[in-house]
Scaffold this motif. Structure first.
Motif, PDB file in Angstrom:
ATOM      1  N   LYS A  43     -10.768  10.231  -4.510  1.00 57.88           N
ATOM      2  CA  LYS A  43     -11.699   9.273  -3.912  1.00 57.88           C
ATOM      3  C   LYS A  43     -12.809  10.006  -3.154  1.00 57.88           C
ATOM      4  O   LYS A  43     -14.001   9.668  -3.270  1.00 57.88           O
ATOM      5  CB  LYS A  43     -10.947   8.346  -2.974  1.00 57.88           C
ATOM      6  CG  LYS A  43     -11.789   7.215  -2.399  1.00 57.88           C
ATOM      7  CD  LYS A  43     -11.003   6.451  -1.345  1.00 57.88           C
ATOM      8  CE  LYS A  43      -9.767   5.810  -1.932  1.00 57.88           C
ATOM      9  NZ  LYS A  43      -9.009   5.025  -0.918  1.00 57.88           N
ATOM     10  N   ASN A  44     -12.426  11.025  -2.371  1.00 60.09           N
ATOM     11  CA  ASN A  44     -13.414  11.779  -1.604  1.00 60.09           C
ATOM     12  C   ASN A  44     -14.325  12.599  -2.516  1.00 60.09           C
ATOM     13  O   ASN A  44     -15.523  12.758  -2.242  1.00 60.09           O
ATOM     14  CB  ASN A  44     -12.715  12.693  -0.604  1.00 60.09           C
ATOM     15  CG  ASN A  44     -12.011  11.912   0.488  1.00 60.09           C
ATOM     16  OD1 ASN A  44     -12.421  10.802   0.819  1.00 60.09           O
ATOM     17  ND2 ASN A  44     -10.954  12.477   1.043  1.00 60.09           N
ATOM     18  N   MET A  45     -13.746  13.150  -3.608  1.00 57.46           N
ATOM     19  CA  MET A  45     -14.575  13.893  -4.553  1.00 57.46           C
ATOM     20  C   MET A  45     -15.596  12.974  -5.217  1.00 57.46           C
ATOM     21  O   MET A  45     -16.754  13.361  -5.437  1.00 57.46           O
ATOM     22  CB  MET A  45     -13.680  14.559  -5.601  1.00 57.46           C
ATOM     23  CG  MET A  45     -12.836  15.703  -5.059  1.00 57.46           C
ATOM     24  SD  MET A  45     -11.731  16.424  -6.297  1.00 57.46           S
ATOM     25  CE  MET A  45     -12.930  17.122  -7.434  1.00 57.46           C
ATOM     26  N   GLY A  46     -15.156  11.739  -5.555  1.00 59.76           N
ATOM     27  CA  GLY A  46     -16.095  10.783  -6.122  1.00 59.76           C
ATOM     28  C   GLY A  46     -17.186  10.414  -5.137  1.00 59.76           C
ATOM     29  O   GLY A  46     -18.360  10.256  -5.506  1.00 59.76           O
ATOM     30  N   GLU A  51       8.382  11.909  -1.750  1.00 61.12           N
ATOM     31  CA  GLU A  51       7.487  13.048  -1.939  1.00 61.12           C
ATOM     32  C   GLU A  51       6.509  12.787  -3.082  1.00 61.12           C
ATOM     33  O   GLU A  51       5.322  13.145  -2.990  1.00 61.12           O
ATOM     34  CB  GLU A  51       8.305  14.306  -2.202  1.00 61.12           C
ATOM     35  CG  GLU A  51       9.079  14.796  -0.991  1.00 61.12           C
ATOM     36  CD  GLU A  51       9.955  16.004  -1.306  1.00 61.12           C
ATOM     37  OE1 GLU A  51      10.056  16.344  -2.515  1.00 61.12           O
ATOM     38  OE2 GLU A  51      10.513  16.586  -0.361  1.00 61.12           O
ATOM     39  N   ALA A  52       7.003  12.170  -4.169  1.00 57.78           N
ATOM     40  CA  ALA A  52       6.112  11.857  -5.290  1.00 57.78           C
ATOM     41  C   ALA A  52       5.049  10.863  -4.869  1.00 57.78           C
ATOM     42  O   ALA A  52       3.866  10.983  -5.242  1.00 57.78           O
ATOM     43  CB  ALA A  52       6.925  11.308  -6.463  1.00 57.78           C
ATOM     44  N   LEU A  53       5.459   9.866  -4.080  1.00 59.77           N
ATOM     45  CA  LEU A  53       4.496   8.872  -3.611  1.00 59.77           C
ATOM     46  C   LEU A  53       3.477   9.495  -2.666  1.00 59.77           C
ATOM     47  O   LEU A  53       2.273   9.191  -2.726  1.00 59.77           O
ATOM     48  CB  LEU A  53       5.240   7.729  -2.920  1.00 59.77           C
ATOM     49  CG  LEU A  53       4.389   6.546  -2.445  1.00 59.77           C
ATOM     50  CD1 LEU A  53       3.614   5.948  -3.613  1.00 59.77           C
ATOM     51  CD2 LEU A  53       5.276   5.493  -1.797  1.00 59.77           C
ATOM     52  N   GLU A  54       3.937  10.387  -1.786  1.00 63.51           N
ATOM     53  CA  GLU A  54       3.016  11.070  -0.864  1.00 63.51           C
ATOM     54  C   GLU A  54       2.020  11.925  -1.634  1.00 63.51           C
ATOM     55  O   GLU A  54       0.820  11.944  -1.313  1.00 63.51           O
ATOM     56  CB  GLU A  54       3.817  11.920   0.122  1.00 63.51           C
ATOM     57  CG  GLU A  54       4.568  11.120   1.163  1.00 63.51           C
ATOM     58  CD  GLU A  54       5.455  11.986   2.035  1.00 63.51           C
ATOM     59  OE1 GLU A  54       5.893  11.513   3.089  1.00 63.51           O
ATOM     60  OE2 GLU A  54       5.702  13.150   1.653  1.00 63.51           O
ATOM     61  N   ASN A  55       2.521  12.642  -2.656  1.00 60.77           N
ATOM     62  CA  ASN A  55       1.613  13.472  -3.459  1.00 60.77           C
ATOM     63  C   ASN A  55       0.607  12.607  -4.215  1.00 60.77           C
ATOM     64  O   ASN A  55      -0.581  12.950  -4.311  1.00 60.77           O
ATOM     65  CB  ASN A  55       2.416  14.330  -4.443  1.00 60.77           C
ATOM     66  CG  ASN A  55       3.238  15.392  -3.747  1.00 60.77           C
ATOM     67  OD1 ASN A  55       2.892  15.837  -2.657  1.00 60.77           O
ATOM     68  ND2 ASN A  55       4.328  15.812  -4.364  1.00 60.77           N
ATOM     69  N   SER A  56       1.082  11.492  -4.751  1.00 55.02           N
ATOM     70  CA  SER A  56       0.170  10.600  -5.467  1.00 55.02           C
ATOM     71  C   SER A  56      -0.887  10.041  -4.529  1.00 55.02           C
ATOM     72  O   SER A  56      -2.080   9.956  -4.880  1.00 55.02           O
ATOM     73  CB  SER A  56       0.964   9.451  -6.108  1.00 55.02           C
ATOM     74  OG  SER A  56       1.896   9.957  -7.052  1.00 55.02           O
ATOM     75  N   HIS A  57      -0.447   9.668  -3.338  1.00 59.36           N
ATOM     76  CA  HIS A  57      -1.405   9.146  -2.361  1.00 59.36           C
ATOM     77  C   HIS A  57      -2.424  10.211  -1.968  1.00 59.36           C
ATOM     78  O   HIS A  57      -3.630   9.938  -1.862  1.00 59.36           O
ATOM     79  CB  HIS A  57      -0.648   8.657  -1.132  1.00 59.36           C
ATOM     80  CG  HIS A  57      -1.539   8.179  -0.029  1.00 59.36           C
ATOM     81  ND1 HIS A  57      -2.405   7.120  -0.168  1.00 59.36           N
ATOM     82  CD2 HIS A  57      -1.708   8.635   1.244  1.00 59.36           C
ATOM     83  CE1 HIS A  57      -3.067   6.935   0.949  1.00 59.36           C
ATOM     84  NE2 HIS A  57      -2.671   7.838   1.823  1.00 59.36           N
ATOM     85  N   THR A  58      -1.933  11.455  -1.774  1.00 59.74           N
ATOM     86  CA  THR A  58      -2.848  12.547  -1.431  1.00 59.74           C
ATOM     87  C   THR A  58      -3.847  12.795  -2.549  1.00 59.74           C
ATOM     88  O   THR A  58      -5.056  12.956  -2.316  1.00 59.74           O
ATOM     89  CB  THR A  58      -2.048  13.827  -1.147  1.00 59.74           C
ATOM     90  OG1 THR A  58      -1.136  13.597  -0.074  1.00 59.74           O
ATOM     91  CG2 THR A  58      -2.976  14.977  -0.776  1.00 59.74           C
ATOM     92  N   ASN A  59      -3.344  12.833  -3.800  1.00 61.08           N
ATOM     93  CA  ASN A  59      -4.239  13.059  -4.930  1.00 61.08           C
ATOM     94  C   ASN A  59      -5.264  11.936  -5.049  1.00 61.08           C
ATOM     95  O   ASN A  59      -6.436  12.180  -5.381  1.00 61.08           O
ATOM     96  CB  ASN A  59      -3.424  13.166  -6.223  1.00 61.08           C
ATOM     97  CG  ASN A  59      -2.547  14.399  -6.247  1.00 61.08           C
ATOM     98  OD1 ASN A  59      -2.835  15.380  -5.571  1.00 61.08           O
ATOM     99  ND2 ASN A  59      -1.473  14.354  -7.008  1.00 61.08           N
ATOM    100  N   SER A  63       0.848  -1.190   0.000  1.00 58.86           N
ATOM    101  CA  SER A  63       0.000   0.000   0.000  1.00 58.86           C
ATOM    102  C   SER A  63       0.889   1.247   0.000  1.00 58.86           C
ATOM    103  O   SER A  63       2.062   1.181   0.363  1.00 58.86           O
ATOM    104  CB  SER A  63      -0.896   0.006   1.239  1.00 58.86           C
ATOM    105  OG  SER A  63      -0.116   0.148   2.409  1.00 58.86           O
ATOM    106  N   PRO A  64       0.348   2.397  -0.405  1.00 59.31           N
ATOM    107  CA  PRO A  64       1.154   3.628  -0.388  1.00 59.31           C
ATOM    108  C   PRO A  64       1.680   3.959   1.003  1.00 59.31           C
ATOM    109  O   PRO A  64       2.832   4.403   1.137  1.00 59.31           O
ATOM    110  CB  PRO A  64       0.160   4.696  -0.875  1.00 59.31           C
ATOM    111  CG  PRO A  64      -0.837   3.958  -1.675  1.00 59.31           C
ATOM    112  CD  PRO A  64      -0.976   2.619  -1.016  1.00 59.31           C
ATOM    113  N   GLN A  65       0.875   3.754   2.037  1.00 54.99           N
ATOM    114  CA  GLN A  65       1.334   4.054   3.397  1.00 54.99           C
ATOM    115  C   GLN A  65       2.524   3.190   3.783  1.00 54.99           C
ATOM    116  O   GLN A  65       3.487   3.684   4.389  1.00 54.99           O
ATOM    117  CB  GLN A  65       0.192   3.848   4.404  1.00 54.99           C
ATOM    118  CG  GLN A  65      -0.976   4.800   4.230  1.00 54.99           C
ATOM    119  CD  GLN A  65      -2.024   4.271   3.273  1.00 54.99           C
ATOM    120  OE1 GLN A  65      -1.741   3.392   2.447  1.00 54.99           O
ATOM    121  NE2 GLN A  65      -3.233   4.809   3.370  1.00 54.99           N
ATOM    122  N   GLU A  66       2.485   1.912   3.413  1.00 55.77           N
ATOM    123  CA  GLU A  66       3.597   1.020   3.741  1.00 55.77           C
ATOM    124  C   GLU A  66       4.855   1.403   2.978  1.00 55.77           C
ATOM    125  O   GLU A  66       5.964   1.400   3.531  1.00 55.77           O
ATOM    126  CB  GLU A  66       3.202  -0.422   3.419  1.00 55.77           C
ATOM    127  CG  GLU A  66       2.102  -0.973   4.329  1.00 55.77           C
ATOM    128  CD  GLU A  66       1.579  -2.322   3.873  1.00 55.77           C
ATOM    129  OE1 GLU A  66       0.953  -3.015   4.690  1.00 55.77           O
ATOM    130  OE2 GLU A  66       1.808  -2.675   2.687  1.00 55.77           O
TER     131      GLU A  66
END
Length: 229
Positions: free
Chosen positions: A115-118, A102-110, A29-32
């Motif tokens: 997901k929330n917008m959907g 940082e790229a992974l964190e940004n991707s996870h945030t996006n 997962s992105p968090q891991e």
């Protein structure tokens, strides 16, 4: 075993167990992944500190021997150079890992944002599914009509009751009453005295003051008479 070795060994065993676990799930997962990158950054930072201390030690050794023992001094400087190369490599590796994290964190945030917008879009669809768009115009027209009715009711309630009089006629009547009152006052005073045409004889200052007041009163009476006619 040193702390760095323990860290490497711990990371290896942890990586093996996690890799086995992730293979069953299809990937980390992105968090891991972010957590693993942070652990790697921490490990490399500690190694940087260790290399910096080793470099300082080799510099001290080279200064200690100096020209007295050139062989030992040169050997210390060679070690220092190798350590500096390792330190430079670690700096580059840390920059790469930081960029990836940082790229992974940004991707996870996006991903979370989308997901929330959907989720919100589905909620809006749920709210609007019971609304007939074709009936919105009719609804707004009904609201407008009811507002007009409410306005008419308010105007009717605020309209004064009883007889209505023309204000201009009332003002004209008031002027007539004032004119009549002035004429009655003039009659009670016995009319206006005639103004003498000849020059008045000179008098003493006291008599002059009395005469001046009388003249002013006569002027006032003459002005009132002109208003009355």
């Amino acid at each position: 075993m040193s702390k760095i070795s323990k860290l490497f060994n711990g990371s290896s065993s942890s990586s093996a167990s996690k890799s086995k676990h992730h293979r069953s799930k299809g990937g980390p997962s992105p968090q891991e992944a972010i957590h693993r990158l942070r652990e790697t950054e921490e490990m490399l930072t500690k190694k940087q500190e260790y290399l910096e201390k080793r470099i300082d030690q080799e510099i001290t050794t080279a200064k200690k021997h100096g020209t007295k023992n050139k062989r030992a001094a040169l050997q210390a400087l060679k070690k220092k150079k190798r350590l500096e190369q390792q330190l430079t490599q670690i700096d580059g590796t840390l920059s790469t890992i930081e960029f990836q994290r940082e790229a992974l964190e940004n991707s996870h945030t996006n991903t979370e944002v989308l997901k929330n917008m959907g989720y919100a879009a589905k909620a809006m669809k749920q709210v609007h599914q019971n609304i007939d768009v074709d009936k919105i115009d009719d609804l707004m027209q009904d609201i407008t009509e009811q507002q007009d009715v409410a306005q008419e009711i308010s105007e009717a309630i605020s309209r004064p009751f009883g007889e209505q009089f023309d204000e201009d006629e009332l003002l004209a009547e008031l002027e007539e009453l004032e004119q009549q009152e002035l004429e009655d006052k003039m009659k009670r005073m016995g009319g206006l005295p005639s103004v003498p045409s000849s020059k008045l004889p000179s008098t003493h200052p006291k008599q002059q003051g009395t005469t001046r007041r009388r003249v002013e009163e006569e002027d006032d009476m003459h002005m009132l008479a002109s208003w009355a006619t």
